[in-house]
Write an enzyme that holds these catalytic residues in place. Sequence first.
Site, PDB file in Angstrom:
ATOM      1  N   GLN A 111      47.969 -73.860  74.608  1.00 47.80           N
ATOM      2  CA  GLN A 111      47.922 -72.024  74.631  1.00 47.80           C
ATOM      3  C   GLN A 111      47.337 -72.437  75.649  1.00 47.80           C
ATOM      4  OE1 GLN A 111      46.623 -72.667  70.718  1.00 47.80           O
ATOM      5  NE2 GLN A 111      44.373 -72.512  71.649  1.00 47.80           N
ATOM      6  N   VAL A 112      46.997 -70.706  76.015  1.00 49.31           N
ATOM      7  CA  VAL A 112      46.351 -69.940  77.310  1.00 49.31           C
ATOM      8  C   VAL A 112      45.211 -68.798  76.576  1.00 49.31           C
ATOM      9  CG1 VAL A 112      47.178 -68.599  79.243  1.00 49.31           C
ATOM     10  CG2 VAL A 112      49.183 -69.763  78.408  1.00 49.31           C
TER      11      VAL A 112
ATOM     12  N   ASP B 247      62.366 -69.918  86.567  1.00 51.33           N
ATOM     13  CA  ASP B 247      62.071 -69.688  84.918  1.00 51.33           C
ATOM     14  C   ASP B 247      62.245 -67.774  85.419  1.00 51.33           C
ATOM     15  OD1 ASP B 247      62.389 -68.986  82.582  1.00 51.33           O
ATOM     16  OD2 ASP B 247      60.232 -70.024  82.081  1.00 51.33           O
TER      17      ASP B 247
ATOM     18  N   ALA C 210      51.883 -72.525  72.795  1.00 47.87           N
ATOM     19  CA  ALA C 210      53.306 -73.323  72.799  1.00 47.87           C
ATOM     20  C   ALA C 210      53.461 -74.634  72.563  1.00 47.87           C
ATOM     21  CB  ALA C 210      53.899 -73.256  74.245  1.00 47.87           C
TER      22      ALA C 210
END
Length: 565
Positions: A144-145, A294, A140
């Site tokens: 980042q992951v 969320d 994103a």
Amino acid sequence: MDILRIKKTYFSAKRLQEIINVFLKHGFGQIIDQIHLGRFIGLKKRIRSFGRWPYYKVPTIAERLRIAFEELGPTFIKLGQLLASRPDMVTLNYAKEFKKLQDRVPPFKVEVVYEIIEKELGISIEKVFQSFNPEPIGSASIAQVHEATLMNGERVIVKVRRPGIKEQIMLDLSILQTLAKLVEKYISESKLFDPVGIVDEFSKSITKELDFRREARNAIIFKEKFKNEEKVYIPHVFREFTTEKILVMEKVDGIRIDDKESIKEKGLNIETLLNTLIDIYFKQIFDYGFFHGDPHPGNILVRDDGRIALVDFGIVQRIDEEFKEAYANVALAIINQNTEQLITEYLKLGIIPEDIDREKIKKELKEDIEELLFPIYTYRIEEIKISELIESIMRVCLKHRLRFLPELLLIDKVLIMLEGLTRELCPKISIIELLKPYARKIISKRLHPEFYLNKTFKALREFRDALEHIPFQFKTLLKKAVRDEITVRMYHVNLPEFIKDIDKASNKIAFSLIVSAMILSSAIMHANQVKPLIYGISLFGLITGVFAFFLGLWLIISIIRSGKL
């Protein structure tokens, strides 16, 4: 002017130019001129755009604004996403359009990821991770992951902040703050939407999001609150490997809550799971006053043992007892068809502009809301759609210029998302029915003497604090009166700008009259052959004519640059 401070650095000026060009491209040139930034548009671009403003590439202003935000990158995408949840600030049409903004960007190189981790932790990556997947599982605008395995064999996810993203966002925020002030100063209608307030709220929100230690704290608090809940699972945070720029959290294996087929294959009951999920969220809101904001399906996983796991704690909101009570009253007012109570509680949860008559607005709201709710009251409880109900009430409130606390809008968003999920997977579940006992539980607290004692003590403390401050405030006021420092300020809305515009217009008229007189004088001198002559042309007439020509050309260019020809 503030804009001059922005221009102090090369990067600020360059970014400002980029922002202006993008808005110009998407048909916002008139607004750029209104806030006096037209001089930052190059003459060539101005001439190319001349006669084509507004430039409609797509049908609506909201669509063009959304496309401009996407083109301007992470800060503006995040701003749009915030505005999507604030229809009270930008109207429902804009909020719906901003919901389309996608926060997806290409991943950055894994070598940079390793460099950031090693710099943050102060040790080589081989001493932290047994293995590290170089391919990101998510990318994103802010981070980042990656998946990895710690030296002790535990599987984790590693969230790494993008290099340079904080500096870019801080630069954009400084420009946005200045643009908001200019919009508020030069476009009087914009004060209804409070541009400066929007940017301030966004600034606080995104600054928190940039620090992963905050997200880690949220997850730790959730784990503590749900430690005795057998049906809930909160992943473990590895604090020793978490910093402002990186977050290391336990990797949770599970099925997305919306993967109905896989859940059935595991022998789990989807209705039971959804009831548990809704119960979890109502406990967060009404019991703990601290909720996960969320709840999209990617953040809710079902484990093999039937426990529901919540992940991603970037959006979390706290609410106090007064707010919980007011929201519970709203829910019961809708259920009990009590319009008076509904309006009273909504006004408590809203922000009423100072120039609005409270009694008048209550009367008008009652008429509109009764008309709105009358057909809904003919439905059975399970037939009422929360999303439609909330949107309808929101439209009525927007009509009367009401604003809402961010907490209220976030809870509404959570309920709408949960309802969308349940209607897709198990339509017979009624969120309103499940909400009833929690709302009544909050209200029942009023029956306990402790409730009134706490309220009384709180009121007394506030009264005591007020009394303590009165002598100091009176002393300050007296000092100012003695020094003759008390002043009364009166401000005529837009009068200084109006006078300035009149001055500019009159100066241009006077200038054009002078140019016209020079041209006429030149013609007269040429016709009368005023000496000295050059090739039969009057020298003074020629000089006057050439001078008038250049002055006239300069006047035309300045009018074109202003965009108000």
